[in-house]
Design an enzyme around this catalytic site. Structure first.
Site, mmCIF file in Angstrom:
data_model
loop_
_atom_site.group_PDB
_atom_site.id
_atom_site.type_symbol
_atom_site.label_atom_id
_atom_site.label_comp_id
_atom_site.label_asym_id
_atom_site.label_seq_id
_atom_site.Cartn_x
_atom_site.Cartn_y
_atom_site.Cartn_z
ATOM 1 N N HIS A 264 -2.295 -4.070 -5.759
ATOM 2 C CA HIS A 264 -1.684 -3.977 -4.431
ATOM 3 C C HIS A 264 -2.671 -4.316 -3.335
ATOM 4 C CE1 HIS A 264 -3.321 -0.385 -2.383
ATOM 5 N NE2 HIS A 264 -3.548 0.060 -3.599
ATOM 6 N N CYS A 265 -2.119 -4.729 -2.200
ATOM 7 C CA CYS A 265 -2.891 -4.901 -0.978
ATOM 8 C C CYS A 265 -2.096 -4.166 0.097
ATOM 9 C CB CYS A 265 -3.130 -6.385 -0.672
ATOM 10 S SG CYS A 265 -1.667 -7.446 -0.729
ATOM 11 N N ALA A 266 -2.219 -4.533 1.353
ATOM 12 C CA ALA A 266 -1.482 -3.815 2.396
ATOM 13 C C ALA A 266 0.021 -4.096 2.302
ATOM 14 C CB ALA A 266 -2.015 -4.183 3.776
ATOM 15 N N GLY B 137 0.793 -1.224 0.000
ATOM 16 C CA GLY B 137 0.000 0.000 0.000
ATOM 17 C C GLY B 137 0.824 1.271 0.000
ATOM 18 N N SER C 202 -2.980 -9.482 -3.256
ATOM 19 C CA SER C 202 -2.569 -9.060 -4.606
ATOM 20 C C SER C 202 -1.832 -10.194 -5.318
ATOM 21 C CB SER C 202 -1.714 -7.794 -4.554
ATOM 22 O OG SER C 202 -0.580 -7.980 -3.734
#
EC number: 3.1.3.16
Length: 188
Positions: free
Chosen positions: A103-105, A32, A111
């Site tokens: 994207h993710c965290a 992120g 992702s």
């Protein structure tokens, strides 16, 4: 293993864990923080950002499209509901000469799982080959066990066979590709 047809030759590909990891000529994965870095987005000519999280808020930049996939990083989350729509969207962006950042965290589980689904669907890669390739580009990927189960089911839907299987371990059910690693960590 065959590399995605649109991937860079190995000598030009640099594995990345902190910035944007390039998977194909038009697909990147990140966390992120990197996804909100204007310089990283512009220098990699990102035209679409797909945020696969409930906890990360994107800074919106001009000339970039954004999509939200509100899924928690939990084995019980139904990420599989997004395998086809997100793979189709990534492909659509590529057909228009765009570039997608997924994207993710942390850029590790959600992702990565969607990236594997995309590679299976649009690059005809087995789940095992898709994982091997993606891990070579972004060594920290590790989808959670629930996402693995969903990916295994998706691979069977696409190809009628599986190259990865869930196996029992001292830490619960894991994909067989992690079996050796877990045995080294937890002696039986």
């Amino acid at each position: 293993m065959t590399a995605p047809s649109c991937a860079f030759p190995v000598q030009f590909r640099q594995p990345s864990v902190s910035g944007l990891s390039q998977i194909t000529k038009s697909l990147y994965i990140s966390n992120g923080v990197a996804a909100n870095n204007k310089l990283m987005l512009s220098s990699n000519q990102i035209t679409m950002v797909i945020n696969v999280s409930v906890e990360v808020v994107n800074t919106l930049y001009e000339d970039i499209q954004y999509m939200q996939v509100p899924v928690a990083d939990s084995p019980n989350s139904r990420l599989c509901d997004f395998f086809d729509p997100i793979a189709d969207h990534i492909h659509s962006v590529e057909m228009k000469q765009g570039r997608t950042l997924l994207h993710c965290a942390a850029g590790v589980s959600r992702s990565a799982a969607l990236c594997l689904a995309y590679l299976m669907k649009y690059h005809a890669m087995s789940l095992l080959d898709a994982h091997t390739w993606t891990k070579s580009c972004r060594p920290i990927i590790r989808p959670n066990s629930g996402f693995w189960e969903q990916l295994i089911h998706y691979e069977f839907q696409l190809f009628g066979k599986n190259t990865v299987h869930m196996v029992s371990s001292p830490v619960g059910m894991i994909p067989d590709i992690y079996e050796k690693e877990v045995r080294l960590m937890i002696p039986l």
